[in-house]
Design an enzyme around this catalytic site. Structure first.
Site, PDB file in Angstrom:
ATOM      1  N   GLU A 350      38.886  27.761  45.616  1.00  9.45           N
ATOM      2  CA  GLU A 350      38.479  27.312  44.266  1.00  9.45           C
ATOM      3  C   GLU A 350      38.721  25.814  44.093  1.00  9.45           C
ATOM      4  O   GLU A 350      37.912  25.106  43.502  1.00  9.45           O
ATOM      5  CB  GLU A 350      39.248  28.081  43.200  1.00  9.45           C
ATOM      6  CG  GLU A 350      38.982  29.575  43.178  1.00  9.45           C
ATOM      7  CD  GLU A 350      37.503  29.916  43.144  1.00  9.45           C
ATOM      8  OE1 GLU A 350      37.105  30.924  43.749  1.00  9.45           O
ATOM      9  OE2 GLU A 350      36.721  29.159  42.531  1.00  9.45           O
ATOM     10  N   HIS A 480      29.336  40.069  42.440  1.00  6.39           N
ATOM     11  CA  HIS A 480      28.175  39.190  42.497  1.00  6.39           C
ATOM     12  C   HIS A 480      26.876  39.910  42.166  1.00  6.39           C
ATOM     13  O   HIS A 480      25.924  39.293  41.682  1.00  6.39           O
ATOM     14  CB  HIS A 480      28.102  38.551  43.880  1.00  6.39           C
ATOM     15  CG  HIS A 480      29.299  37.722  44.194  1.00  6.39           C
ATOM     16  ND1 HIS A 480      30.543  38.287  44.386  1.00  6.39           N
ATOM     17  CD2 HIS A 480      29.478  36.399  44.323  1.00  6.39           C
ATOM     18  CE1 HIS A 480      31.419  37.332  44.606  1.00  6.39           C
ATOM     19  NE2 HIS A 480      30.808  36.183  44.585  1.00  6.39           N
TER      20      HIS A 480
HETATM   21  C1  LIG Z   1      36.286  33.313  45.430  1.00  5.45           C
HETATM   22  C2  LIG Z   1      35.057  33.440  45.083  1.00  5.45           C
HETATM   23  C3  LIG Z   1      34.505  32.684  43.919  1.00  5.45           C
HETATM   24 SE1  LIG Z   1      33.072  31.540  44.398  1.00  5.45          SE
HETATM   25  C4  LIG Z   1      34.153  34.433  45.765  1.00  5.45           C
HETATM   26  O1  LIG Z   1      33.422  35.109  45.064  1.00  5.45           O
HETATM   27  N1  LIG Z   1      34.130  34.561  47.120  1.00  5.45           N
HETATM   28  C5  LIG Z   1      34.886  33.752  48.092  1.00  5.45           C
HETATM   29  C6  LIG Z   1      34.673  34.448  49.418  1.00  5.45           C
HETATM   30  C7  LIG Z   1      33.504  35.363  49.283  1.00  5.45           C
HETATM   31  C8  LIG Z   1      33.319  35.596  47.756  1.00  5.45           C
HETATM   32  C9  LIG Z   1      33.826  36.982  47.359  1.00  5.45           C
HETATM   33  O2  LIG Z   1      34.950  37.075  46.860  1.00  5.45           O
HETATM   34  O3  LIG Z   1      33.070  37.957  47.590  1.00  5.45           O
HETATM   35 ZN   LIG Z   2      33.356  29.857  45.773  1.00  3.67          ZN
END
Ligand SMILES: C=C(C[SeH])C(=O)N1CCC[C@H]1C(=O)O
Ligand SMILES: [Zn+2]
Length: 597
Positions: A350, A480
């Site tokens: 982050e 996501h």
């Molecule tokens: C830490 C974050 C915020 Se951009 C994230 O979503 N990441 C970082 C690694 C991959 C992805 C996830 O957790 O799926």
């Molecule tokens: Zn990130």
């Protein structure tokens, strides 16, 4: 004539950048208030601000496209107009814009407020993803408990299914209003390469053999631990891998490590013992960046960030995020930080976003973004590759000075990093493979779930603990998917971060391809201002130049290239191939016996 129009256009775009930054600031504030305190009132305000900003953006857009920008000779002016000529979701009619906005907020609320019941204390039903459920997935070695937690979480988050269907059609409608074929096309546009899907496919094909090796090795170790629920040649059951989405397997390091006799390298224990707090974790990360002559955090960062889960009972979005308020002063992180090594790495991730915001804050508003989205995800991880070395962890006292820097420890540590970086690749790829099919109409709603498991099976070699059906909606178990955040950026990041790391390590004098005493995986760029300055130069560009120019500024290369990652893990690949051969391990996996109907 065109010259005088360019002069007028320059004044126009200057004003437009200032107006756009102001609106982006207002939108960020409203989004932050909702994400950090989920109430009807804050949602209502967020939707109002978002609708007003969309309306004003559309009005400006109507002015912008009147310019004959395609004939402009100034490349910088041309690039700014080109970016502003894509209106985005604000192209939707106002009622549909707000409908889409609300759907995405509602799906995130379902995910962020979902609670499940504990396995042992059946009537304790207030377990949230962070920290309770995450802690169980990290710690439990009880296959039944892990299965129940895995299933309950999916039962709760599947409630987003109907909203997701509407999200897909409205999102596609917005994409077509921007002259894209669908949302997949819109998402890929930012990579400025017509063959980007093929580039990514090729990278995965180059990296897949290494993944097959670690997959086979881990399956062998899981069979030793859990017996026949892990088949010898089939996919790995997803609930046994220490992570709700099986996307990284770092938390099963302890019983799968190559050299059990070696130092366990359990940094978490040391962090707790030394009384680490979330704030201390972020201060440590800040110091890494400033040691490279990169920027320190602003006062507002420390005043306004939320670095641990609030204890006042409010509901909030705990998924870690970094925020730019586009006023060159206000930058924040919101993270429900746990005091452990995984969250120390996430903190660096982050902070990498914040560093990028700080480095390009003087760019015109339209260029205040990553060279491509993968760059933004890579910055913090490049720092973490140095922080994760035993050499660095000793420097900061998280690994005892008495721990010998021998081959066994070295291999263990490289394996632990491989459980995050190598393991992640197929997941980072399949997340948007599935969504592209959905947006392109190749996967219809009645096939959502079984096509998801088709990819999870074929690409990642994992399977659900029990049969699934189209009554389930397992993709919604991942943040996501419900938050409308594209995922290819992470796959891109996991490839290019090793190219950045290799270049930075060469500049820091920490890596030399011809010197076996300076392998890539032992490099720590800490305190190298030369490396930091080179990284800073790349980051200051923001998106003012096509990403190959930015990559070239640091690495001299203009293409994504798997050789950095492969070079970094070469010693581990050698070990895994030998070990798998010794165990006569089956490489790859047969089709799953779990059904999806
Ligand atoms: C830490 C974050 C915020 Se951009 C994230 O979503 N990441 C970082 C690694 C991959 C992805 C996830 O957790 O799926
Ligand atoms: Zn990130």
């Amino acid at each position: 004539a065109i010259e005088e129009e360019e002069i007028r256009a320059r004044a126009y775009i200057q004003l437009l950048n200032e107006k756009t930054a102001k609106r982006a600031n207002e939108a960020s504030i409203a989004n932050w208030n909702y994400a950090s305190n989920i109430t009807d009132e804050n949602l209502k305000k967020q939707l109002e601000v978002s609708a007003r900003v969309a309306k004003e953006t559309k009005e400006d857009w109507l002015e912008t496209i009147k310019f004959n920008w395609k004939s402009f000779s100034d490349p910088d002016l041309y690039r700014q107009f080109k970016k502003y000529s894509i209106l985005g979701t604000a192209a939707l009619p106002e009622d549909k814009y707000t409908k889409l906005d609300k759907i995405i907020s509602d799906m995130q609320t379902i995910y962020s407020t979902a609670k499940i019941c504990d396995f042992k204390t059946k009537d304790k039903c207030d377990l949230a993803l962070e920290p309770e459920i995450t802690n169980i997935l990290i710690k439990s070695r009880d296959a039944e408990e892990l299965k129940q937690i895995w299933l309950q979480w999916r039962n709760k988050t599947a409630a987003a299914k109907d909203l997701f269907k509407d999200y897909v059609s409205l999102s596609n409608e917005a994409a077509t209003l921007n002259n894209f074929t669908d949302t997949a096309d819109y998402w890929l546009y930012g990579y400025e390469a017509a063959d980007f899907k093929d580039q990514v496919k090729k990278l995965w094909e180059q990296l897949r053999p290494l993944y097959l090796q670690i997959h086979a090795y881990v399956r062998t170790k899981l069979r030793e631990r859990y017996g026949d629920i892990v088949s010898e040649k089939g996919p790995i059951p997803a609930h046994l891998l220490g992570n709700m989405w099986a996307q990284t397997w770092g938390h099963i390091f302890d019983f799968t490590m190559p050299s059990p006799g070696a130092q366990k390298l359990d940094v978490t224990e040391e962090m707790v013992k030394q009384g680490y707090t979330p704030e201390k974790m972020f201060k440590l990360s800040e110091e890494f960046f400033t040691s490279l002559n990169l920027s320190a955090m602003t006062d507002l960062f420390w005043e306004r960030s939320i670095l641990e889960k609030p204890k006042d009972g409010r509901e909030l979005i705990c998924h870690a995020s970094a925020w730019d308020f586009y006023d060159q002063k206000d930058f924040r992180i919101k993270q429900c930080t746990r005091v452990d090594f995984t969250d120390l790495i996430t903190a660096h991730h982050e902070m990498g976003h914040i560093q990028y915001y700080l480095q390009y804050k003087s760019q015109p508003q339209v260029f205040r973004e990553g060279a491509n989205d993968g760059f933004h995800e890579a910055v913090g991880d490049v720092m973490s590759l140095s922080v994760s070395t035993t050499k660095h962890l000793k420097k900061i006292g998280l690994i005892g000075a008495d721990v010998p820097d021998n081959d066994d420890n070295d291999l263990n540590n490289l394996y632990k990093i491989g459980l995050d970086k190598i393991v992640f690749l197929p997941f980072g790829y399949l997340m948007d493979l599935w969504r592209w099919d959905v947006f392109e109409g190749k996967t219809s709603p009645e096939d959502y779930n079984c096509n998801w498991w088709k990819y999870r099976n074929e690409i990642q070699g994992i399977e659900p603990p029990v049969d699934r059906s189209e009554k389930d909606f397992d993709p919604a178990a991942k943040y996501h998917i419900v938050a409308d955040v594209p995922y290819l950026r992470y796959f891109v990041s996991y490839v290019i971060q090793f190219q950045f790391h290799r270049a930075a390590c060469e500049i820091a004098g920490e890596y030399d391809a011809s010197d076996p005493k300076k392998p890539l995986h032992k490099c720590d760029i800490y305190q190298s201002t030369a490396a930091g300055n080179a990284i800073g130069k790349m980051l200051q560009l923001g998106s003012s130049r096509p990403w190959p120019d930015a990559m070239q500024a640091l690495t001299g290369q203009r293409e994504m290239d798997a050789s950095g990652l492969l070079e970094y893990f070469k010693p581990l690949q050698k070990y895994l191939e030998e070990e798998n051969k010794k165990n006569n391990a089956f490489i790859g996996w047969e089709a799953s016996t779990k059904k999806c109907s």
